[in-house]
Design a protein around this motif. Structure first.
Motif, mmCIF file in Angstrom:
data_model
loop_
_atom_site.group_PDB
_atom_site.id
_atom_site.type_symbol
_atom_site.label_atom_id
_atom_site.label_comp_id
_atom_site.label_asym_id
_atom_site.label_seq_id
_atom_site.Cartn_x
_atom_site.Cartn_y
_atom_site.Cartn_z
ATOM 1 N N GLY A 27 30.222 -17.889 23.829
ATOM 2 C CA GLY A 27 31.175 -16.610 22.981
ATOM 3 C C GLY A 27 32.361 -16.805 22.583
ATOM 4 N N TYR A 28 33.176 -17.765 22.982
ATOM 5 C CA TYR A 28 34.607 -17.829 22.556
ATOM 6 C C TYR A 28 34.599 -19.039 21.338
ATOM 7 C CZ TYR A 28 35.963 -15.245 26.584
ATOM 8 O OH TYR A 28 36.056 -14.118 27.326
ATOM 9 N N PHE A 29 35.608 -19.092 20.576
ATOM 10 C CA PHE A 29 35.947 -20.096 19.613
ATOM 11 C C PHE A 29 37.585 -20.304 19.506
ATOM 12 C CE2 PHE A 29 37.325 -16.495 17.089
ATOM 13 C CZ PHE A 29 38.379 -16.692 16.192
ATOM 14 N N VAL A 30 37.758 -21.649 19.132
ATOM 15 C CA VAL A 30 39.264 -22.414 18.927
ATOM 16 C C VAL A 30 39.254 -22.855 17.613
ATOM 17 C CG1 VAL A 30 41.023 -23.436 19.813
ATOM 18 C CG2 VAL A 30 39.551 -22.567 21.349
ATOM 19 N N HIS A 31 40.167 -22.322 16.741
ATOM 20 C CA HIS A 31 40.195 -22.967 15.313
ATOM 21 C C HIS A 31 41.411 -23.612 15.224
ATOM 22 C CE1 HIS A 31 40.343 -21.894 10.592
ATOM 23 N NE2 HIS A 31 40.335 -23.201 10.912
ATOM 24 N N HIS A 32 41.288 -24.987 14.932
ATOM 25 C CA HIS A 32 42.685 -25.557 14.601
ATOM 26 C C HIS A 32 42.742 -25.873 13.012
ATOM 27 C CE1 HIS A 32 43.448 -27.129 18.850
ATOM 28 N NE2 HIS A 32 42.210 -26.994 18.815
ATOM 29 N N PHE A 33 43.837 -25.340 12.635
ATOM 30 C CA PHE A 33 44.000 -25.420 11.150
ATOM 31 C C PHE A 33 45.183 -26.107 10.653
ATOM 32 C CE2 PHE A 33 45.770 -23.248 7.025
ATOM 33 C CZ PHE A 33 44.986 -23.573 6.323
ATOM 34 N N ALA A 34 44.982 -27.415 10.014
ATOM 35 C CA ALA A 34 46.111 -28.194 9.708
ATOM 36 C C ALA A 34 45.662 -28.994 8.140
ATOM 37 C CB ALA A 34 46.513 -29.112 10.601
ATOM 38 N N PRO A 35 45.539 -28.301 7.305
ATOM 39 C CA PRO A 35 45.088 -28.850 6.067
ATOM 40 C C PRO A 35 46.005 -30.015 5.322
ATOM 41 C CG PRO A 35 45.845 -26.828 5.447
ATOM 42 C CD PRO A 35 45.810 -26.842 6.887
ATOM 43 N N LEU A 36 45.290 -31.040 4.975
ATOM 44 C CA LEU A 36 46.083 -32.132 4.364
ATOM 45 C C LEU A 36 46.138 -32.096 2.971
ATOM 46 C CD1 LEU A 36 44.647 -34.966 6.826
ATOM 47 C CD2 LEU A 36 46.841 -33.688 7.014
ATOM 48 N N ASN A 37 47.001 -33.027 2.250
ATOM 49 C CA ASN A 37 47.169 -33.358 0.836
ATOM 50 C C ASN A 37 47.345 -31.887 0.194
ATOM 51 O OD1 ASN A 37 46.323 -36.059 1.257
ATOM 52 N ND2 ASN A 37 44.180 -35.368 1.608
ATOM 53 N N THR A 76 47.056 -15.992 6.360
ATOM 54 C CA THR A 76 46.442 -15.005 7.217
ATOM 55 C C THR A 76 45.064 -15.763 7.724
ATOM 56 O OG1 THR A 76 47.454 -13.242 5.806
ATOM 57 C CG2 THR A 76 45.479 -12.668 6.938
ATOM 58 N N MET A 77 44.786 -15.651 8.845
ATOM 59 C CA MET A 77 43.358 -16.204 9.449
ATOM 60 C C MET A 77 42.498 -15.110 9.487
ATOM 61 S SD MET A 77 44.874 -19.365 9.642
ATOM 62 C CE MET A 77 44.055 -20.457 10.890
ATOM 63 N N VAL A 78 41.672 -14.919 8.764
ATOM 64 C CA VAL A 78 40.515 -14.068 8.761
ATOM 65 C C VAL A 78 39.072 -14.499 9.628
ATOM 66 C CG1 VAL A 78 38.956 -12.535 7.401
ATOM 67 C CG2 VAL A 78 41.343 -13.365 6.586
ATOM 68 N N TYR A 79 38.664 -13.773 10.359
ATOM 69 C CA TYR A 79 37.446 -14.034 11.110
ATOM 70 C C TYR A 79 36.376 -12.832 11.095
ATOM 71 C CZ TYR A 79 40.353 -17.883 12.564
ATOM 72 O OH TYR A 79 41.351 -18.776 12.496
ATOM 73 N N ILE A 80 35.561 -12.868 10.164
ATOM 74 C CA ILE A 80 34.466 -11.665 10.057
ATOM 75 C C ILE A 80 33.542 -11.961 11.321
ATOM 76 C CG2 ILE A 80 32.743 -10.829 8.730
ATOM 77 C CD1 ILE A 80 34.041 -11.723 6.350
ATOM 78 N N GLY A 81 33.364 -11.078 11.936
ATOM 79 C CA GLY A 81 32.299 -11.371 13.268
ATOM 80 C C GLY A 81 33.218 -11.840 14.361
ATOM 81 N N GLY A 82 34.683 -11.773 14.347
ATOM 82 C CA GLY A 82 35.310 -12.176 15.620
ATOM 83 C C GLY A 82 36.023 -11.247 16.161
ATOM 84 N N THR A 100 31.747 -11.882 18.172
ATOM 85 C CA THR A 100 30.987 -10.734 18.540
ATOM 86 C C THR A 100 29.762 -10.930 18.663
ATOM 87 O OG1 THR A 100 32.635 -9.449 16.944
ATOM 88 C CG2 THR A 100 30.820 -8.249 17.649
ATOM 89 N N ASP A 101 29.197 -10.467 19.952
ATOM 90 C CA ASP A 101 27.891 -10.384 20.528
ATOM 91 C C ASP A 101 27.220 -12.078 20.509
ATOM 92 O OD1 ASP A 101 27.698 -7.833 20.626
ATOM 93 O OD2 ASP A 101 26.999 -7.676 18.419
ATOM 94 N N ASN A 102 28.156 -12.949 20.560
ATOM 95 C CA ASN A 102 27.974 -14.387 20.469
ATOM 96 C C ASN A 102 27.140 -14.629 19.328
ATOM 97 O OD1 ASN A 102 28.064 -16.962 21.404
ATOM 98 N ND2 ASN A 102 26.858 -16.786 23.158
ATOM 99 N N ASN A 103 27.038 -13.912 18.077
ATOM 100 C CA ASN A 103 26.310 -14.201 17.119
ATOM 101 C C ASN A 103 27.106 -15.188 16.025
ATOM 102 O OD1 ASN A 103 24.458 -14.082 15.066
ATOM 103 N ND2 ASN A 103 24.300 -12.011 14.787
ATOM 104 N N VAL A 104 26.701 -16.431 16.264
ATOM 105 C CA VAL A 104 27.585 -17.463 15.211
ATOM 106 C C VAL A 104 26.815 -17.182 13.836
ATOM 107 C CG1 VAL A 104 25.946 -19.340 15.620
ATOM 108 C CG2 VAL A 104 28.206 -19.838 15.235
#
Length: 891
Positions: free
Chosen positions: A251-261, A455-461, A485-489
């Protein structure tokens, strides 16, 4: 300026102090393991030390380690004679009550304290019976931060003696794949290089470090007390999608954002540089060097502004100008001409920097404001809250403010608040030989903006950590954690919206699945989320002046749930029956680094409700604690609410030489003494006095430290029956008394009130202006010096006044021709050769290679003291003998 010099001297003093290390005949560390597991950039490190008491009697055994400042301790335990003693994390107030009860019974405190740029020290001890063993186990956790395109895991090894079974094992697992891995640090070079093995698979890496006992003695940072250095694991991960790496579990997530190029965005950067008097000397020179290096790195599409300030503001240009070759050369010439002077008007300087960036906005560019200062505001607007409000209004969320605090004389919390309120960060620049590189390295972190308004957007988070970021820089990384939310991936949709120049961009990948880490890591994602949430809530506390109670309640609840030692919690270190209760606190970055202490004990003789810097403490009959930062602050106030006369005794936690930290601000105690109706008695351990040993040529002098409160042989000349001894002040600068004995019947004693002369059966006291002859001695008194002549020897004793204190300092103006002399004043000029500069400086003195540190010392052998750069060396190396040989039995 005075405060800055005191702090510089303090840093050198602490380096010169001798740490009491275990005698291997007393107790033996027979095993020392450091195991670190890194999963998705989150590191959990366990340090295990096994120690045996080899004596026929019980022994106090110490456990002392250094951990990264960014880490939270989450577990500490001791195994003694089949029993387990676990540390318990409690709310700070609750732990404090337990601590207060223990201290009122005469027991001590165990603390974590800040020890430099990146580390904190944890120290505790326990009594172990004869021929018994103890196992210490400490666990700490940290989220590795990506900087300049890499993650670094720092492991510090200093077991305090060579260990037969010593191992460091690091395991890294990254589902994204490991791009590269390197091992650096002082423990990875020369003699220890072959003690390291490294393996690297697609998603895993292993580092094993197992030096022999002999290797632990002969490396660059080794000695008879074993290793004392760092192993730094450097790596980065693969990046296959622009959206980044998203992991989920339970039910938890971690997002690492580091786009290249991504294309580079042109930037507008304004430097606001403090040139007040306290920036004198090396700080100013290093700032000039760093600015010139930085200007060389600017691209032609960048725009530049440069402001210097003291009580007045000076502009290189009145508006932003393009970083053309000609303009950069002009900026460099301006930087070369910056000189120190005057007071510190931070408010007006930052407002003018913000104005430069605001009046000519460039569409499609990223703006950055960088402040460098080494002190508090002393002119113009000096109220810190008003300055913060003015700056926030001027910036209005349009660009970040980065504050660089040079040294430990700054109010770092003020800079930190001002930065956080304006989407930036504060960074301390340490007064050291590489300060210019520290400045340049910080600039490199923000030199290449790639995105703005992220801005980091997480629908269902839900329960998300910070999701809005003013800028994203090349080589960095944005990390967000939360709950699904509700652990619904299936309904969980992440995306990132930002500006790339003038163009709005959205990062989303419908083909990307949110990868599960599996059942084995269920708690891992939660801990990363909790770690980030607590860190960011603590930052919010700094930013908010009110309405922060809910945030702090949440941060405290998470700290307790996940067993984190944070500024809101403490760990009560439990021990066998009858031993001291200890409480572990996490120090604040805003306090000068201090190897031993991070608090004071205040003992009230009568119960009274007290208030320290606006913070109320309830009535107590025993002892309570406040943070040393409150004492070191410039405007500390202590009083009882009803002006009741209260006897307050101030003591340190332990008998460590690092108590000199408080000495640097002794003026504060004198201020408190004068406050209405409060009597404060101060009990300080000896401070360390800095002596200069000048050289025959123009090279840097040497300096060494001697503790106060001892009697020193200043000059002994047996052939002429002349002896001069001095008593170093216990708690203040310089000498308290100096005595001169000549021919057995002529005696002179000098103190801050004048001189007392004894000749045969006569006794006289003199002060002010005088010229007297007694037997073969002549003494001349002036306002700030006393000239003493005894046959072919002439000495001047200078009377110095500093911070309300009066002290003495002797200088041998004319040395007798006879070479049979002893004492501190008889030391010959230093002759040395510099044989090594990296990783540490070594000097060769009389065929001995000695580790030295560049520092400063005040030359008091003049009417007007001056501060000189010097090489700080061990006292016995400077004396070429034991300090005991230079001690006098009596004055």
């Amino acid at each position: 300026m005075k405060r800055a010099l005191l702090q510089i001297a303090l840093f050198g003093l602490l380096l010169a102090l001798v740490t009491t290390l275990p005698n291997k005949d007393d107790w033996d560390i027979y095993s020392f393991y450091i195991n670190s597991t890194v999963t998705s950039r989150y590191a959990t490190t366990i340090i295990t030390s096994r120690v045996a008491n080899r004596m026929d009697e019980s022994k106090e055994i110490e456990f002392q380690v250094q951990i990264p400042k960014n880490a939270f301790i989450s577990k500490f335990r001791m195994f003694i004679d089949g029993q387990v003693f676990d540390g318990v994390v409690k709310a700070k107030e609750e732990a404090q009550q337990q601590y207060t009860a223990a201290v009122s019974r005469g027991q001590s405190a165990g603390l974590v304290s800040s020890v430099g740029r990146t580390l904190e020290k944890f120290k505790t001890s326990v009594n172990v019976a004869a021929h018994k063993k103890v196992t210490f186990e400490l666990t700490y956790e940290e989220l590795l931060k990506r900087m300049l395109g890499k993650y670094e895991l720092q492991i510090h090894a200093h077991p305090m003696q060579p260990v037969k079974d010593f191992k460091v094992d690091v395991y890294i697992h990254e589902n994204a794949g490991i791009n590269f891995i390197e091992v650096k640090g002082g423990l990875s070079t020369k003699a220890l290089a072959n003690a390291i093995t490294k393996r690297h698979a697609e998603k895993e890496a292993w580092v094993h470090f197992s030096p022999t006992e002999d290797q632990q003695k002969i490396c660059d940072s080794c000695g008879e007390q074993g290793m004392n250095g760092d192993l730094v694991i450097v790596y980065d991960v693969n990046r296959y999608t622009l959206l980044g790496d998203i992991k989920r579990s339970d039910g938890y997530f971690v997002h690492h954002f580091a786009p290249l190029n991504l294309p580079r965005i042109p930037k507008n950067v304004v430097f606001v540089i403090d040139r007040s008097g306290s920036m004198h000397g090396r700080k100013m020179e290093q700032t000039r060097i760093a600015l010139i290096h930085i200007f060389n790195d600017l691209a032609e599409e960048d725009y530049l502004g440069l402001i210097t300030f003291d009580s007045d503001i000076s502009y290189w240009k009145r508006e932003l100008v393009q970083a053309s070759k000609e303009n950069l050369e002009s900026a460099k010439n301006f930087a070369r001409g910056i000189t120190d002077r005057g007071a510190t008007d931070i408010n007006e300087a930052v407002l003018q920097g913000a104005r430069l960036l605001s009046v000519h906005p460039r569409e499609g560019s990223a703006s950055i404001l960088i402040l460098l200062t080494d002190g508090d505001p002393t002119t113009g607007v000096t109220n810190l809250e008003i300055i913060q409000s003015n700056v926030k209004k001027a910036i209005a969320g349009k660009f970040p403010l980065y504050c660089l605090g040079f040294g430990f004389d700054v109010n770092f919390e003020f800079l930190e608040k001002m930065s956080l309120k304006n989407s930036g960060v504060a960074r301390r620049i340490y007064e050291d030989s590489d300060a210019d590189l520290q400045l340049k390295d910080f600039y490199e972190e923000v030199a290449t903006p790639l995105l703005t308004d992220v801005t980091m957007v997480y629908i269902g988070g839900t329960n998300l950590t910070k999701t809005n970021f003013s800028q994203y820089y090349n080589g960095s990384e944005i990390v967000v954690a939360g709950q699904i939310t509700d652990n619904n991936v299936e309904t969980f949709i992440p995306q990132v919206v930002a500006l790339s120049g003038t163009r709005s961009v959205t990062f989303s990948d419908t083909s990307t699945t949110v990868e599960s880490t599996g059942i084995m890591s269920e708690s891992h994602m939660q801990r990363v989320w909790a770690y980030l949430t607590v860190k960011q809530l603590l930052e919010k506390e700094l930013m908010l002046s009110e309405s922060k109670e809910e945030e702090m309640k949440k941060a405290l609840a998470l700290s307790l749930k996940y067993n984190f030692v944070t500024p809101l919690t403490s760990m009560v270190v439990t021990k066998p029956q009858g031993e001291n209760t200890e409480v572990l606190h996490k120090p604040k970055e805003g306090v000068a680094h201090d190897p031993q202490d991070s608090g004071l004990l205040i003992r009230h003789a009568v119960g009274a409700s007290s208030r320290i810097r606006g913070q109320a403490y309830p009535k107590v009959s025993g002892v309570f604690q406040f943070n040393i930062a409150q004492v070191l602050a410039k405007k500390t106030h202590m009083y009882t609410e009803h002006h009741r006369k209260t006897e307050i005794e101030i003591k340190y936690y332990n008998a460590s030489a690092a108590k000199t930290v408080l000495r640097t601000k002794l003026l504060i105690f004198r201020t408190m003494v004068s406050i209405c109706c409060v009597t404060v008695s101060v009990s300080l351990d000896p401070i360390f006095h800095r002596f200069l040993l000048k050289t025959e040529n123009e090279s840097l002098p040497l300096c060494f430290a001697v503790s106060g409160g001892i009697l020193l042989k200043l000059l002994h000349h047996p052939n002429s029956e002349l002896s001069v001894n001095g008593e170093l002040d216990l708690n203040n600068e310089g000498f308290r008394k100096i005595s001169i004995h000549f021919k057995g019947d002529q005696h002179v004693e000098v103190d801050s009130n004048g001189i007392t002369v004894r000749y045969e059966k006569t006794l006289g006291h003199y002060s002010g202006q005088y010229h007297i002859t007694v037997g073969s001695m002549t003494m001349t008194g002036r306002d700030n010096e006393i000239d003493v002549a005894a046959e072919d020897t002439r000495m001047v004793i200078f009377v110095h006044r500093k911070d309300g204190n009066i002290f003495l300092w002797p200088f041998l103006r004319q040395q007798p021709l006879d070479s049979n002399l002893e004492g501190i004043l008889a030391l010959k000029p230093a002759v040395y050769e510099e044989v090594q500069q990296t990783p540490s400086t070594k000097l060769r003195i009389k065929n001995q290679e000695i580790d030295v540190t560049r520092s400063t010392a005040v030359d008091y052998s003049n009417v007007l003291p001056v501060t000189l750069d010097c090489w700080l060396i061990p006292t016995e190396s400077a004396l070429q003998g034991r300090l005991d040989d230079f001690k006098a039995a009596e004055l």
